[in-house]
Each structure stands twice: as C-alpha cells, then as structure tokens.
Design a protein around this motif. Sequence first.
Motif, PDB file in Angstrom:
ATOM      1  N   THR A 209       4.492   2.267   1.454  1.00  0.00           N
ATOM      2  CA  THR A 209       3.976   2.710   0.096  1.00  0.00           C
ATOM      3  C   THR A 209       5.283   3.825  -0.333  1.00  0.00           C
TER       4      THR A 209
ATOM      5  N   ARG B 281       2.285  -1.609  -9.010  1.00  0.00           N
ATOM      6  CA  ARG B 281       2.283  -2.755  -8.260  1.00  0.00           C
ATOM      7  C   ARG B 281       2.872  -4.164  -8.767  1.00  0.00           C
TER       8      ARG B 281
ATOM      9  N   GLU C 151      -0.336   3.114  -3.396  1.00  0.00           N
ATOM     10  CA  GLU C 151      -1.744   3.514  -2.878  1.00  0.00           C
ATOM     11  C   GLU C 151      -2.489   4.470  -3.859  1.00  0.00           C
TER      12      GLU C 151
END
Length: 444
Positions: free
Chosen positions: A347, A370, A377
């Motif tokens: 991440t 993303r 996240e």
Amino acid sequence: MSKVTPISGFPEFLPSDRIVEQQFLDTIRETFELHGFASVETRAVEPVERLSNQGEDADKEIYGVRRLAAAADDEGPGLGLHFDLTVPFARYVLEHAGKLTFPFRRYQIQKVWRGERPQEGRYREFTQADIDVVDSGELPNHYEVELALVIAEALSKLPVPEFVIKVNNRKIPEGFYRGLGLDDVTTVLRIVDKIDKIGPDKVVERLVEAGATDKQARLAVQLADISSTDTSFVEKVRALGVEHETLDEGLEQLSQVMSAAAEHAPGLLMADLRIARGLDYYTGAVYEIYLIGQESFGSVGGGGRYDALASDGKTTYPGVGISIGVSRLVHRLVSLGLVKGSRKTPTAVLVALNNEEERNDAMRTAAALRARGIPTEVAPAAAKFGKQIKFADRRGIPFVWFSTDSGPEVKDIRSGEQVPADPAAWTPPAHDVRPSIETLEENS
C-alpha cells in the motif's frame, strides 16, 4: 486448542521480508525471460524410484507422500516430494518431448523439499530458481558458459554481496581417479566433496579406509586443491603426473568454458577442482555459487551438465542447468541485516475516514487511485486522524488521503507536507508507488 509452535526447516517470512523475496523472484524471472527461457511448472511429486539413487543421500532425504487412510502397500512404490527441480524436469522433457522444440530453454521457480537436518541456510522446504537448456541427441558445450553468464546477470541486478561462480568438470576427477587406479569414482567423489567440512587430512584418512593407498589419497586431495581464474589449472593438473583419456577430455572442456568466460565476463568464473556436486547425474561441467567472504556459509546456488538423466531408450536429451537457492540467499541477507523491505505492505496510500458514513466515498477514491496503478486501501475504522496516521506509519505507508472542507488533500507523513490532490490525476513519486528493497548502506 494445542499450542502453536514453529516446525524447524520450514521458514516463513514476515511481510516486509516477503517483499524482498518477491522482488528477488521478479528480477530473476525477468532476467531469465530476457534470455528466452520459457516458464514451466512441474508437479510436486514424482515416483520414489525416479527420485531415489541420485546420490547425496537422496534416498534418506525424500519425503514420502501417501493417503493417511492408505495401507502401506496400497499405492505401489509410492510418491515422493521432489528434492530438486532437475529430476522432475528430465521427466517432463521425456513426457512432452513431441511437443517441445529443441534446444529447449526453460526456467522453473518452485518449492522443493528435503528431509535433512535443519541449520542455518539449510531448510526442509525452500524455493529454487532454475534455468536449463536441453537438446535432443547432443548438447553443444557453449551452453555451459551461457548459463553461467545468465545467472551472473540475474545476481548482478540484485542487492547481493560480491559473488563468484566456481566451476569444475566431472570428467577431470573421474579421469584422474581412474588414472590413479581408483575405479570406485562415486565413493571417492563423495569423500573428497567433504573436504571443506572435515579437512584434507580426514579426507585422506577416509580414502585410505575406502581402499586407496596413501599416495593415491594424497594425490586426490592435491587435485582438489587446484584452482585458477584462467586456464593455468591445466598445467597444475599435468604436473601431478596422472594420465587418462577422460581426464584429457575434461581438461579440454573446462578450458573452453574458462576461455569463453574470460572474454565475456572476466573474473566471474573460477576453475576450482574441488567442486564436485553430490548428485550422481552430473556428467560434465559442475557449478557452485559463493558469496565472497562468506564461503563458510556454503553455496547459494549450483548446477551442472547431465547427459543421461533424460532418456527413453531411443533418444537421449542431454542438458545443463544452474539453480539459485532463493530462500537460502534471501534468508542469509535478511538475517545479516543487509536487506529489508521499505515497508510492510504494498500500500502506498491510506484513505482516511472522517466517519463511517464516508466509507463509500473513500472506496470510490481508492478505486480511482488503483485504476491508475497506485496501491491503495481504506482505513479500517473512522478513528481519530492521529490514530489513522499511526496505523499508516507502523506499516510504512507513505501517504494518507484526507477529505477536507476545501476538497481532497494528501499528506506525506514522512515530511508532513499536505497538498490538495485530485484522485483522477495525483500520483506519488515513482519510487513510492511500490515497496523497494533497502540495503545496509541505506539503513545506516
């Protein structure tokens, strides 16, 4: 519930160290593919009779596999977990020969299992990365140089200490021993192969116990003491006064390897006539890879040429291959503190929450990031911002995304800088997108 305890010999990485291993594997795979090696994967088990009788006490190290409910004789000779990737690959070649184009260049990155006593660098389950070239009928010697160069290129791209690839040719000790009158070559090889562990005097003693004269034993040890970074090893062997046609053939073949290596990668290969490799299927060149200054740790890779391992009775498929002991290498570097992952997670951005009602908006922001290849996240809970930032910091996540009254903003929690950001356009610096490997110099 019973207490959970580790099982020795079956190592498991923590996330940051697993990142190191994955990047090693990615680099190795990319290098192999750059040289045209195709990926294959073989099954984890082979018939025990195919795995056994390969030397290096292989019979004692094979893990047998059968159903718990099966009686001892229900499943014939039984199956065993493969202890290397070469034996199953030879079977694979025989099974699929009609569908392969030769010379066939393959790489294979898989787990292997050996039932040996666990110690530093030796595991019961570990990952190997192999490359092999197999041909039908005959295999030119130039592949013995090419594979060493490919392995060296892969290692040179990794944050590993200086290394050397030591090379010998099995025909040299075989011809030398036969020239001495020692016909049980396998026994002599296995005893001499222990010279680094027990020393030359003990090797002489054991050779004499096995039937050699004192003079024969000492000449065998003198052969094992010869090494050079050029072709001068030939003169040193000749000076011992032993003659045999197999010895001549081995010296010529190893000279070709060393001459080619001197042209393409000076200093990379060292001719070391004590290198034997314990597996019996090797027939020509044999390799061991060592970290310079850490030779006592043992090799971190090796391989060799095998001319008769794959044969169906009509056609023989000779091959040559070298393996990198990925688990062995990574564990060594990690345990010494020479490498570590830059963070504990892939991440790069944690999307913070003002409250749980904003979770859907936060998920949309994460999806937008993303979509552009930024690992993201959403915070696990709408805690105080300080707690969410600490959560990111503990895992090494460099950026935290906030929804503010004036619009979305992103904070670099290392520098404290916080700036406006659009999830459809903002991107972190390239080196922050994915975790990286930090080396000792970077850590100090």
